[in-house]
Design an enzyme around this catalytic site. Structure first.
Site, PDB file in Angstrom:
ATOM      1  N   GLY A 261      47.343  88.984  59.525  1.00  0.00           N
ATOM      2  CA  GLY A 261      46.209  89.407  60.226  1.00  0.00           C
ATOM      3  C   GLY A 261      45.100  88.599  60.506  1.00  0.00           C
ATOM      4  CG  ASP A 262      41.773  86.146  59.887  1.00  0.00           C
ATOM      5  OD1 ASP A 262      41.182  85.644  60.897  1.00  0.00           O
ATOM      6  OD2 ASP A 262      40.861  86.985  59.450  1.00  0.00           O
TER       7      ASP A 262
END
Length: 482
Positions: A261-262
């Site tokens: 997610g990053d």
């Protein structure tokens, strides 16, 4: 006399029979015992092999997914630390689900996980110890103050290996993500592995699943090898960066697959005035054979916390699929520091928002005490042999007014735009550089040097870094499973 001899023969036969029976029982019992005792042979590559080995079960560990094993892991590490000067020790984690809170590593030590072993991070937030913020950051990343210690933690160590047969370390991060979104956490979320102030570190052949925050965080350390890593987290999970080398020297990351997610890899070196004061750059970093999926972030990010400096990063054979950008530089006024001598060779990108993205307006700050005169130096950024398709925008290159990004070089780049791509494929301001063989034609601030320069610009360094000269040993152990 004859009767006496018959009696003697009968007794002799009985004794012989008894001896034979006892012998059969004895042999049978021995065979049965050997069958019950099972052994497993372990073979793997490591920076160092160990003279001693033990299983977590010898310290009361129970792999049922319910029993908390924190004390067992720490007792095992503490016991095995006595062999540091005698060839070191290995802690074996057999098949099973091993629920545990945070535990510390020791020097001259290997943590080895069986292929069917799963370390499950405890979800009892109240039981996680809190430690001081990193000096180069000023305070925790999520909230001001302390930070929860990582699941596997070590500081001031030398010669540490964490490896397995693609075993799993599961952070069970959903609870942490929910608490983060609700702003109910008092401290910064834990990482799965953090190694600080250490030297000669190997993390390899493991799957990291659902970390509460960053997955692997070597910081203030040197001579680090990370290979064969799989990192998986929902693409909407907050700040689940894959691998974050932070103020580290001589690091090698290779053969890894990351869905997060990053940023898949985020290169860092401290935040604003705290990072400037600490002054410890990340340098001599090799990244190769990386596959990344991260729709809202970069395959490789340089910054935004780069106030101690980032220099001599070499990335090659990078594949990114449905990822926001390829290699992104994130900085801002107040960061200070530098990002220079960056070399990227061989990127294959599918479905991207931006291929090239550099921004000097990344406004997140540690606090309002940052120096507005602390301008970052961005120079010597080299890309060659890039192929990308289904791209919304080729490049967004935005330096800082009065502080341009210089020495940007693009060579042999082919970008196929998406059907609904932006009208203008390039946006450029406050940058200086050159290009050759780039399609679509880049902005005027990167003038084309002609086809004869293709393959003769943006050269990848020829000399080998020290970390690439490290050859792993082949280690073998026979482990009793009882």
């Amino acid at each position: 006399m004859e009767q006496f001899l018959k009696c003697c023969l009968i007794r002799l036969h009985k004794i012989q029979f008894l001896v034979i029976v006892l012998g059969v029982i004895s042999i049978g019992g021995g065979v049965e015992c050997r069958k019950a005792r099972k052994y497993e042979r372990l073979e793997y590559s490591a920076i160092n092999c160990r003279s001693h080995s033990a299983s977590i079960t010898e310290f009361g560990g129970v792999g049922d997914g319910k029993t908390l094993n924190t004390k067992a892991f720490q007792a095992a590490v503490n016991k095995l630390s006595q062999y540091g000067s005698d060839g070191g020790a290995q802690l074996y984690v057999p098949a099973g689900k091993w629920l545990t809170g945070s535990f510390n590593l020791t020097s001259h030590f290997t943590l080895y996980l069986h292929k069917d072993a799963v370390l499950l991070a405890s979800q009892d937030i109240a039981s996680w110890p809190v430690i001081e913020p990193l000096a180069s950051y000023g305070h925790g990343r999520d909230t001001a103050g302390g930070r929860y210690i990582s699941l596997i933690f070590g500081t001031n160590l030398t010669d540490v290996v964490v490896t397995g047969e693609n075993a799993t370390i599961d952070g069970q991060g959903s609870l942490w993500w929910q608490q983060f979104h609700k702003k109910k956490l008092k401290f910064t979320r834990p990482y799965l592995i953090e190694i600080m102030h250490s030297d000669n570190i190997q993390i390899s052949n493991l799957t990291f699943l659902n970390s509460p925050s960053w997955n692997i965080h070597p910081v203030y350390s040197s001579n680090i090898i990370m290979q064969g890593i799989t990192i998986l987290a929902p693409v909407t999970s907050p700040n689940t960066d894959g691998i974050n080398p932070d103020s580290c020297t001589n690091t090698r990351i290779e053969d890894s697959y990351i869905v997060s997610g990053d940023d898949c890899i985020a290169v860092k070196s401290g935040w604003d005035e705290y990072g400037i004061r600490y002054g410890m750059p990340t340098k001599q970093l090799v990244i190769r054979r990386l596959t990344c999926i991260s729709p809202y972030s970069a395959a490789i990010a340089l910054g935004s916390e780069m106030s101690g400096g980032i220099q001599d990063v070499r990335a090659e054979d990078i594949v990114a699929i449905n990822t926001e950008s390829g290699v992104r530089i994130k900085t801002a006024i107040g960061r200070g520091g530098f990002v220079k001598d960056i070399y990227v060779k061989g990127m294959t990108l599918h479905t991207m928002k931006w291929v090239f993205w550099m921004t000097g307006n990344y406004g997140s700050h540690a606090d309002n005490k940052y120096d507005k005169n602390a301008l970052p130096v961005i120079q010597g950024i080299n890309y060659q042999d890039v192929v990308a398709n289904n791209v919304s925008m080729a490049g967004r290159l935005e330096g800082i007014s009065g502080d341009p990004f210089t020495g940007v070089c693009l060579s042999n780049v082919t970008i196929t735009m998406a059907k609904k791509a932006k009208k203008y494929p390039w946006t450029c301001n406050d940058i200086e550089g050159t290009s050759s063989g780039v399609v679509p034609m880049p902005c005027g601030l990167l003038p084309d040097q002609g086809p004869e320069k293709v393959g003769r610009m943006c050269d990848f360094p020829a000399e080998t870094l020290a970390i690439d000269k490290v050859v792993l040993q082949r280690c073998a152990y026979t482990m009793s499973l009882h």
